[in-house]
Scaffold this active site. Structure first.
Site, PDB file in Angstrom:
ATOM      1  N   ASP A  90       1.006  27.052  -7.744  1.00  0.00           N
ATOM      2  CA  ASP A  90       1.203  27.826  -6.525  1.00  0.00           C
ATOM      3  C   ASP A  90       0.346  29.084  -6.438  1.00  0.00           C
ATOM      4  OD1 ASP A  90       2.925  26.103  -5.166  1.00  0.00           O
ATOM      5  OD2 ASP A  90       4.614  26.744  -6.400  1.00  0.00           O
ATOM      6  N   ASP A 151       3.399  19.668  -1.877  1.00  0.00           N
ATOM      7  CA  ASP A 151       3.270  21.092  -1.565  1.00  0.00           C
ATOM      8  C   ASP A 151       1.889  21.629  -1.971  1.00  0.00           C
ATOM      9  OD1 ASP A 151       5.788  20.045  -2.352  1.00  0.00           O
ATOM     10  OD2 ASP A 151       6.710  22.020  -2.440  1.00  0.00           O
TER      11      ASP A 151
HETATM   12  N1  GLY Z   1       6.882  24.660  -2.667  1.00  0.00           N
HETATM   13  C1  GLY Z   1       8.258  24.679  -2.972  1.00  0.00           C
HETATM   14  C2  GLY Z   1       9.127  24.448  -1.815  1.00  0.00           C
HETATM   15  O1  GLY Z   1       8.651  24.140  -0.723  1.00  0.00           O
HETATM   16  O2  GLY Z   1      10.331  24.582  -1.986  1.00  0.00           O
END
Ligand code: GLY
Length: 378
Positions: A90, A151
């Site tokens: 992330d 994601d």
């Molecule tokens: N990227 C983690 C979520 O969307 O919860």
């Protein structure tokens, strides 16, 4: 619409200003009983607060937002230096909306350099022989070494951008390969998606799809689908590969065709719908921002364009009229009824800071043409 979007933005800007004092040097994550849980810049969500401050600064020109935003970037510099909770993918969420935003808004060279360093940290997650970016955990984590998640598509703009800036294709090649891997393994034949997919880390062989936050392994977690809409549209922007545009459109059609009457998603498209089934307003906010990106790549003759445009306005209108905290002066969050991890029992019906961010990004793009920090402005 003009009045509705402007009123929503003004309300969001006023709340964000109040939150600067409320949050101080800390970062909001998700809420409990209407109050944001705060952390010391050690979670995956901390860029969203920074991004909201930059959006508010661009909209208002008010220096209080700039000072608060720059303070978050100083915190992100320290986080990178000390490598605080950065062993995950992330990095793109964190540094695109903080340091890269500072570069885009202020043309600050030190912020650009910090963003490039962040891209190098993300590149350390590239795995051979599979040829993918490992989502979570360290390289030697047996459970996580073979995992990709949908994601991650929003982390790829950091890499594409690093190639644009440096002329070194290594970042872009990795990002495009990850997008292609996601297209092949996370997107299913009926245009729904897996949240996550596993490969054998020793051989790179595909194993199978699974979920982390969704209803079941074969279900379609709505937020994952929304990450896909936006993420593939962004990969198209950077690569001009028409497969990525088509994939974004497929995911968008599925998302929009499976919405309930009020045009805001439940938390999973396969969760049985009962009176108390949770929504995920943040999924709809991400999808709206993603639709704006997708539509920007479709010319007027595209047969899907007016459908996407119409559904975007319906979703945003519903978010503003039924989910936003407009007029609730003491509310900390902008959007009610987000869900973080329903099956895990974590904030199933609360504010999510990314829901607030994407809602504001979508409003700013609709009303002011301010398009967030995933790419350089033309
Ligand atoms: N990227 C983690 C979520 O969307 O919860």
């Amino acid at each position: 619409m003009y009045h509705m979007w402007t009123q929503a933005i003004e309300d969001a800007v006023a709340k964000t200003l109040k939150n600067i004092d409320r949050f101080g040097p800390k970062f909001p994550h998700v809420s409990r009983n209407g109050t944001y849980e705060l952390n010391d810049n050690d979670d995956w969500t901390d860029g969203f607060w920074s991004g909201m401050l930059w959006l508010c600064y661009e909209y208002s020109g008010d220096d209080r937002f700039r000072q608060a935003a720059e303070a978050t970037v100083a915190s992100f510099r320290k986080r990178l230096e000390d490598h605080v909770v950065l062993d995950h993918h992330d990095i793109g969420f964190l540094y695109s909306l903080s340091a890269k935003a500072q570069w885009i808004v202020l043309k600050d060279e030190s912020a650009r350099q910090l963003t490039l360093q962040a891209a190098d940290v993300l590149m350390k997650r590239w795995r051979e022989p599979g040829g993918y970016i490992q989502a979570w955990g360290r390289k030697d984590d047996a459970k996580e070494a073979g995992r990709i998640i949908i994601d991650c598509l929003l982390n790829l703009p950091l890499l594409y951008w690093a190639s644009e800036q440096t002329g070194d294709p290594v970042y872009r090649d990795a990002a495009a390969a990850q997008a292609e891997k996601s297209r092949r393994y996370l997107v299913r034949g009926d245009d729904s998606s897996y949240h996550t997919f596993f490969f054998n880390p020793e051989t790179g062989e595909p194993i199978g799809g699974a979920t982390h936050q969704g209803y079941s392994n074969g279900s379609t977690w709505t937020r994952g689908q929304a990450w896909g809409i936006y993420g593939f549209a962004l990969s198209y922007r950077y690569t001009q590969n028409p497969r990525f545009l088509e994939t974004s459109k497929r995911l968008a059609r599925y998302f929009l065709e499976h919405l309930p009457e009020d045009h805001v998603a439940y938390w999973d498209f396969n969760a049985p719908v009962k009176a108390d089934t949770y929504r995920d307003s943040s999924a709809s906010a991400i999808a709206a921002a993603g639709l704006l990106e997708l539509i920007s790549h479709l010319d007027a003759r595209d047969p899907d364009r007016s459908y996407f445009q119409d559904m975007l306005i319906k979703s945003m209108t519903s978010l503003v009229q039924r989910y936003a905290t407009i007029g609730e002066e003491n509310a900390e969050g902008l959007l009610k009824h987000g869900s973080y991890h329903v099956n895990g029992g974590i904030s199933p019906d609360d504010y999510m800071i990314w829901g607030d961010y994407y809602y504001l990004e979508a409003l700013m793009r609709l009303e002011k043409g301010i398009s967030g920090y995933w790419h350089e402005r033309k």
